[in-house]
Design a protein around this motif. Structure first.
Motif, mmCIF file in Angstrom:
data_model
loop_
_atom_site.group_PDB
_atom_site.id
_atom_site.type_symbol
_atom_site.label_atom_id
_atom_site.label_comp_id
_atom_site.label_asym_id
_atom_site.label_seq_id
_atom_site.Cartn_x
_atom_site.Cartn_y
_atom_site.Cartn_z
ATOM 1 N N ARG A 78 -4.738 7.710 4.369
ATOM 2 C CA ARG A 78 -4.701 6.249 4.256
ATOM 3 C C ARG A 78 -3.398 5.689 4.828
ATOM 4 N NH1 ARG A 78 -7.160 5.824 -1.849
ATOM 5 N NH2 ARG A 78 -6.495 8.013 -1.857
ATOM 6 N N ARG A 87 -4.037 -0.530 2.632
ATOM 7 C CA ARG A 87 -4.890 0.347 1.828
ATOM 8 C C ARG A 87 -4.052 1.423 1.136
ATOM 9 N NH1 ARG A 87 -9.182 4.769 4.069
ATOM 10 N NH2 ARG A 87 -10.052 5.412 2.056
ATOM 11 N N SER A 108 -1.908 -0.138 -1.618
ATOM 12 C CA SER A 108 -2.691 -0.388 -2.823
ATOM 13 C C SER A 108 -2.858 0.887 -3.643
ATOM 14 C CB SER A 108 -4.069 -0.953 -2.437
ATOM 15 O OG SER A 108 -4.864 -1.180 -3.584
#
Length: 294
Positions: free
Chosen positions: A161, A165, A168
């Motif tokens: 990732r 993203r 998060s």
């Protein structure tokens, strides 16, 4: 006779071959939202005689692969990408020439505040670090870390990732505890996206002092340097000071390089001189991209 001669000279001048135009220069950069892409357009603006085509890409390793494949004539890449690329294809870099340095970038390690990680050397096999997909800047730097110190960094788990993203996921902290981001000081990802999650995310140091002595390029020179993010640069995500404010954070730094295909240079030496002059002229504006607040 004079009139006939003049006519012949005039006719020959009308049919003389036009001067050859300078060839185009295809420049691989990075994502179209990043500083490499912006720097490419600054070079394009100053290159008034050699047309520069700015090509968006997936990152430094992608740029080097495209150059070897003949799809780009030059590129902006991280210095450690040269190290990683040569580990996979030892002969490939013989066709690439270093043309200059854009600026130095910082390796930022953003971690969940409850993870207890204050420095990159605190990472262990129980931790997962989001480093992005293969070829991106952060993944390239992580791969270089592993090449330089496999015993320390090899066991650390990684996650593909990246961007918001990954941020998060770090904010949640259950699957991913940290993310690695390589970029110029003051990048919008740091001052906007990361800072917005300052209640759950903190900036950790990347200054593994062993890296400077181990990670070396083909010339035997250290790939990494050492820098510091001054206190107050990112107030919401820097560790707190002893009494008030925030503390500076020490980092590994890596140069952003301008590299060129030697095959293109061999066929276009005059045009290459013009590209280098344009790069020099664009230098101050390119360096300004790496200043906090830009």
């Amino acid at each position: 006779m004079r009139a006939l001669l003049a006519g012949l000279l005039l006719g020959s001048s009308l049919f003389a071959a036009p001067a050859a135009a300078d060839p185009g220069f295809r420049l691989c950069t990075g994502y179209d939202t990043g500083n490499y892409f912006k720097a490419g357009h600054l070079l394009k603006r100053t290159s008034t005689s050699v047309p520069v085509e700015v090509v968006a890409s997936q990152g430094s390793l992608d740029n080097l692969a495209k150059m070897i494949a003949g799809q780009c004539d030059g590129a902006f890449v991280q210095a450690d990408a040269m190290l990683v690329f040569s580990s996979r294809n030892a002969q490939a870099l013989s066709g690439i020439e270093r043309a200059g340095v854009l600026y130095a970038e910082d390796a930022h390690l953003l971690c969940n505040r409850t993870s207890g990680i204050g420095r990159v050397t605190d990472l262990t096999k129980v931790n997962t670090v989001a480093v992005g997909p293969d070829g991106t800047g952060a993944r390239t730097t992580w791969d270089a870390f592993v090449l330089a110190d496999k015993k320390r960094y090899g066991p650390v788990q990684t996650d593909p990732r990246s961007g918001v993203r990954a941020l998060s996921a770090v904010s949640d902290g259950s699957q991913v505890q940290c993310l690695l981001y390589v970029g110029a000081p003051g990048a919008s990802f740091m001052k906007d996206d990361a800072s917005a999650l300052g209640d759950r995310v903190v900036l950790a140091g990347t200054d593994d002092w062993d890296m400077g002595g181990v990670a070396k390029d083909s010339r035997g020179k250290a790939v990494y340097g050492y820098g510091e993010i001054p206190a107050g640069t990112y107030p919401r995500i820097q560790p707190g000071g002893v009494v008030f404010g925030t503390k500076p954070v020490k980092t590994i730094t890596v140069e952003a390089l301008f590299v060129t295909s030697t095959a293109w240079i061999s066929g276009n030496e005059g045009a290459y001189d013009k590209v280098l002059r344009a790069f020099t002229a664009a230098g101050p504006a390119i360096k300004a991209l790496a200043k906090p607040g830009n």
